[in-house]
Design an enzyme around this catalytic site. Sequence first.
Site, short mmCIF file in Angstrom:
data_model
loop_
_atom_site.label_atom_id
_atom_site.label_comp_id
_atom_site.label_asym_id
_atom_site.label_seq_id
_atom_site.Cartn_x
_atom_site.Cartn_y
_atom_site.Cartn_z
N GLU A 173 -23.18 11.66 -53.06
CA GLU A 173 -22.78 10.47 -53.84
C GLU A 173 -23.25 9.16 -53.20
O GLU A 173 -22.44 8.23 -53.04
CB GLU A 173 -21.25 10.44 -54.02
CG GLU A 173 -20.74 11.54 -54.90
CD GLU A 173 -19.27 11.39 -55.31
OE1 GLU A 173 -18.56 10.51 -54.78
OE2 GLU A 173 -18.83 12.17 -56.18
N GLU A 292 -19.53 19.04 -58.25
CA GLU A 292 -18.11 18.61 -58.21
C GLU A 292 -17.67 18.46 -59.66
O GLU A 292 -18.20 17.61 -60.39
CB GLU A 292 -17.94 17.29 -57.46
CG GLU A 292 -18.05 17.42 -55.96
CD GLU A 292 -17.67 16.14 -55.22
OE1 GLU A 292 -16.75 15.42 -55.66
OE2 GLU A 292 -18.32 15.86 -54.19
O1 AHR Z 1 -13.63 15.90 -54.22
C1 AHR Z 1 -13.12 14.67 -53.76
C2 AHR Z 1 -14.19 13.60 -53.58
O2 AHR Z 1 -14.68 13.23 -54.84
C3 AHR Z 1 -15.42 13.98 -52.80
O3 AHR Z 1 -15.28 13.82 -51.43
C4 AHR Z 1 -16.44 13.01 -53.32
O4 AHR Z 1 -17.75 13.51 -53.23
C5 AHR Z 1 -16.00 12.71 -54.73
O5 AHR Z 1 -16.00 11.37 -55.01
#
Ligand code: AHR
Length: 507
Positions: A173, A292
Amino acid sequence: MLRARVALNPAAVVAPVNRRTFGSFVEHMGRCVYTGIYEPGHPSADEDGFRTDVLALARELGVSMVRYPGGNFVSGYRWEDGVGPAEQRPRRRDLAWRSIETNQVGIDEFAKWAEKADVEIMYAVNLGTRGVQEALDVHEYINHPEGTELSERRRTNGAEKPYGIKLWCLGNELDGPWQTGHKTAEEYGLLAASTARALKSAEPDLELVACGSSSSTMPTFGAWESTVLEHAYDVVEYVSCHAYYEEHDGDLGSFLASAVDMDHFVNSIVATADAVGARLKSKKKINLSFDEWNVWYLSRFQSAPLPKEWEVAPRVIEDQYNVADAVVVGNLLISLLRHSDRVTAACQAQLVNVIAPIMTEPGGPAWRQTIFHPFARTAALAKGDVLETRIDSPTYETARYGSAPVIDAVATHDAATGDVTVFIVNRDQQNPVELTIDLSAFGADLSVADSWTLTDDDLRAANTRDEPERVTLRPTTDIPTGGLTEAGTEVRLTLPRVSWTALRLSR
Ligand code: AHR
């Protein structure tokens, strides 16, 4: 009664089911690692300090791959802090989650856990505060067989054989201003490309994931992917997608249609990646790693800042999930499966305690959240090929995503066993839907093997430490005897309002 129809054809194949679709995520965050997977002294802990109750649940969940060690955490992480004698490992500040990292778990411990859990590791390198050299170093430690400084250090630390990790994330990210070492698309694209080139000089058949946008709501969404891929197209296999959904201000209708947004997200990034490929006159296709995804009540987290004190493994984003959340999670998996031709890796975030299907108490029990059930059942039943699913459904209006079909579904067909499994959601908040599944293209010899539904009169019902089995899958009640209609080529079943169902047909 609302009515809908789904038609399936074994010849209309999207792609094989990828086992990597059933990935998860273990970040050094909150209690995911410490008191999640790892708790020496817990009554169920094994000789390595891993909770065997959690290991058993991870296996039952059907997780195939786990992304590690972060997340935002990785953007400030020094991997070498987590190797060597445990008592000599430094305690460090983790700026991402404002906590203390003890480094009692590092790659050697996690690789042991992954072996016990029977999962592939997807390893993320730090491209926030670090660069090409450190990525090469951790790769040498993890994957180089022997005879070099870092591979020998791994061997001295007890792992004689290299771990053979194939799938590597180039940072996390980095478009997000919250990310330690945040970069512009241009800066990150150059760094990702040079890191990828270096890693591939060491091991040409690695599969590399460039960071896409951290969310489709980022102002740079699309443009970020385009710039990054202009630099890294030839040297990466994947671009990442991240998406978290929640019910905003009681708008359940929009929340239940979250998968409409996920479909749109995937289509947008596929189009963006293919446009870059066309500009570069490349025949190569970049796939999507949806590494994610989940339901996360992010707005609650944003309104309740991180703990002021620096603690080890504080309770961070331990969302409790309800029935509606589980239906949405089941639907997000339907969307991921539907896109199996281009989404060839995915990770639900995260595995334990932190926005997770598995919850634990330190020294106490582990239990399944509501969202555990659709994931586990889909991972167990989705086999063979994903089929194109023609859906004829009533629609409803949502404030966030416009018109959404009441019914969403995807099907898989395992040519080896003949099994067909249909995963279905009913998003209607009031009405059951009578669904007809047209199987005429399969001939007449399929019949219903079993069918399981997740629903409840109370859509806010959840599983807790005291009532861990409050919400679970139950046999679908309303299927006619024998399963098939008289013609023998259709199944008709009634789907309760706000429900997720997995229906398996066999020969
Ligand atoms: O999963 C929680 C967080 O969400 C992670 O660390 C990050 O990559 C995302 O913003």
